[in-house]
Design a protein around this motif. Structure first.
Motif, PDB file in Angstrom:
ATOM      1  N   PRO A 154       0.820  -1.216   0.000  1.00 54.62           N
ATOM      2  CA  PRO A 154       0.000   0.000   0.000  1.00 54.62           C
ATOM      3  C   PRO A 154       0.856   1.270   0.000  1.00 54.62           C
ATOM      4  O   PRO A 154       1.477   1.608   1.001  1.00 54.62           O
ATOM      5  CB  PRO A 154      -0.803  -0.120   1.303  1.00 54.62           C
ATOM      6  N   GLU A 155       0.886   1.951  -1.123  1.00 54.15           N
ATOM      7  CA  GLU A 155       1.633   3.203  -1.226  1.00 54.15           C
ATOM      8  C   GLU A 155       0.786   4.404  -0.811  1.00 54.15           C
ATOM      9  O   GLU A 155       1.302   5.397  -0.312  1.00 54.15           O
ATOM     10  CB  GLU A 155       2.143   3.397  -2.657  1.00 54.15           C
ATOM     11  N   GLU A 156      -0.527   4.301  -1.033  1.00 56.36           N
ATOM     12  CA  GLU A 156      -1.438   5.405  -0.736  1.00 56.36           C
ATOM     13  C   GLU A 156      -2.587   4.896   0.131  1.00 56.36           C
ATOM     14  O   GLU A 156      -3.269   3.941  -0.238  1.00 56.36           O
ATOM     15  CB  GLU A 156      -2.008   5.994  -2.033  1.00 56.36           C
ATOM     16  N   ALA A 179       1.356   2.258   7.946  1.00 57.80           N
ATOM     17  CA  ALA A 179       1.793   3.126   6.848  1.00 57.80           C
ATOM     18  C   ALA A 179       3.316   3.156   6.757  1.00 57.80           C
ATOM     19  O   ALA A 179       3.894   3.079   5.667  1.00 57.80           O
ATOM     20  CB  ALA A 179       1.238   4.534   7.043  1.00 57.80           C
ATOM     21  N   SER A 184       4.081   4.237   3.212  1.00 61.55           N
ATOM     22  CA  SER A 184       2.832   4.701   2.590  1.00 61.55           C
ATOM     23  C   SER A 184       2.574   6.154   2.956  1.00 61.55           C
ATOM     24  O   SER A 184       2.986   6.641   4.009  1.00 61.55           O
ATOM     25  CB  SER A 184       1.650   3.847   3.064  1.00 61.55           C
TER      26      SER A 184
END
Length: 280
Positions: A154-156, A179, A184
């Protein structure tokens, strides 16, 4: 994240959630608890539910569940063998939510990972009944993984909020820990119904506190004008190629508009974006 609980009904939907969790925590030492719950038959008599436990049925069902759990573990060893991961197999003949609550407490669970479809496979809901019950009734962070979604780091992460809550550090720590695992970026999203809508003083304070907490984290604040919250989230996720959507379970009315909206064709993000639901 040390202890991960994954309920399974041995469907491909459940397997997908297991595989997603194994890839998500591939580089981390974790204990995974694979749980299957067989719920007892319940008959109502004079408005009083009577639970029947037929003779030896619990032992028979748990024996069968154990065999299926061992097959699942064998599949894990064959497809996702990882020295960082240890596994414990759990089976119960009891009510699903009661069992989930007990295991969360007994095993000191940090995160529940499960498929969004739920064992019932209700098609009129974007989140199946079992998953919906866990999100609303079990006080533990939940990562709900849509059926057939492929894992990608998950980057965003979108974080929809109306700023009416002052988020506790414990809740935010869960979000930022996950995150930071993948570097992220957290995209805080506020949706207003019209351009004249303004934040109250309390909302402004909560936004400032959230900004202070995220100061050293990768993040940004966004505002969209739209009459429908779920459609606004849809637009935002598509425009920014969002990987996860995070939200607070405490704001049930708010999250229900996103999670439990009846399925329609344009709400495609429900089928491809995991939801991280945070609890106090």
């Amino acid at each position: 994240m040390k202890n991960i609980l994954i309920p399974t009904d041995f469907s491909e939907n459940s397997w997908n959630a297991i595989a997603y969790a194994l890839l998500l925590f591939k580089e981390f030492k974790c204990s995974f608890y694979l749980l299957h719950v067989t719920q007892p038959h319940v008959y109502a008599t004079a408005d009083v539910p009577l639970v029947t436990f037929p003779r030896d049925i619990d032992q028979i069902l748990q024996t069968e569940a154990r065999k299926e759990l061992e097959k699942t573990l064998a599949r894990i060893e064959g497809e996702h063998r990882n020295p960082n991961h240890r596994f414990e197999l759990l089976s119960a003949y009891d009510f699903f939510i009661d069992t989930m609550r007990q295991e969360v407490e007994d095993k000191d669970i940090d995160l529940i990972v499960m498929g969004t479809k739920g064992a019932s496979g209700l098609k009129e809901m974007t989140v199946g009944s079992n998953t919906g019950d866990v999100i609303t009734k079990v006080k533990c962070p939940v990562l709900a993984v849509p059926e057939n979604v492929a894992f990608r780091p998950p980057e965003e992460i979108a974080f929809p909020t109306d700023y009416t809550l002052q988020y506790s550090v414990r809740v935010l720590d869960t979000l930022t820990f996950l995150a930071e695992m993948f570097q992220s970026t957290i995209r805080v999203l506020h949706v207003i119904r019209n351009e004249e809508e303004r934040l109250s003083d309390a909302q402004k304070r909560n936004k400032e506190l959230l900004g202070d907490y995220l100061r050293d984290k990768k993040h940004s604040f966004h505002q969209l004008t739209h009459k429908n919250l779920s459609e606004a989230v849809q637009c935002f996720t598509e425009s920014r190629d969002i990987d996860w959507i995070a939200m607070m379970a405490k704001k049930l009315n708010f999250s229900q508009q996103i999670l439990f909206r009846p399925t329609v064709a344009k709400m495609s993000y429900h089928t491809r974006i995991p939801f991280l639901v945070l609890h106090e």
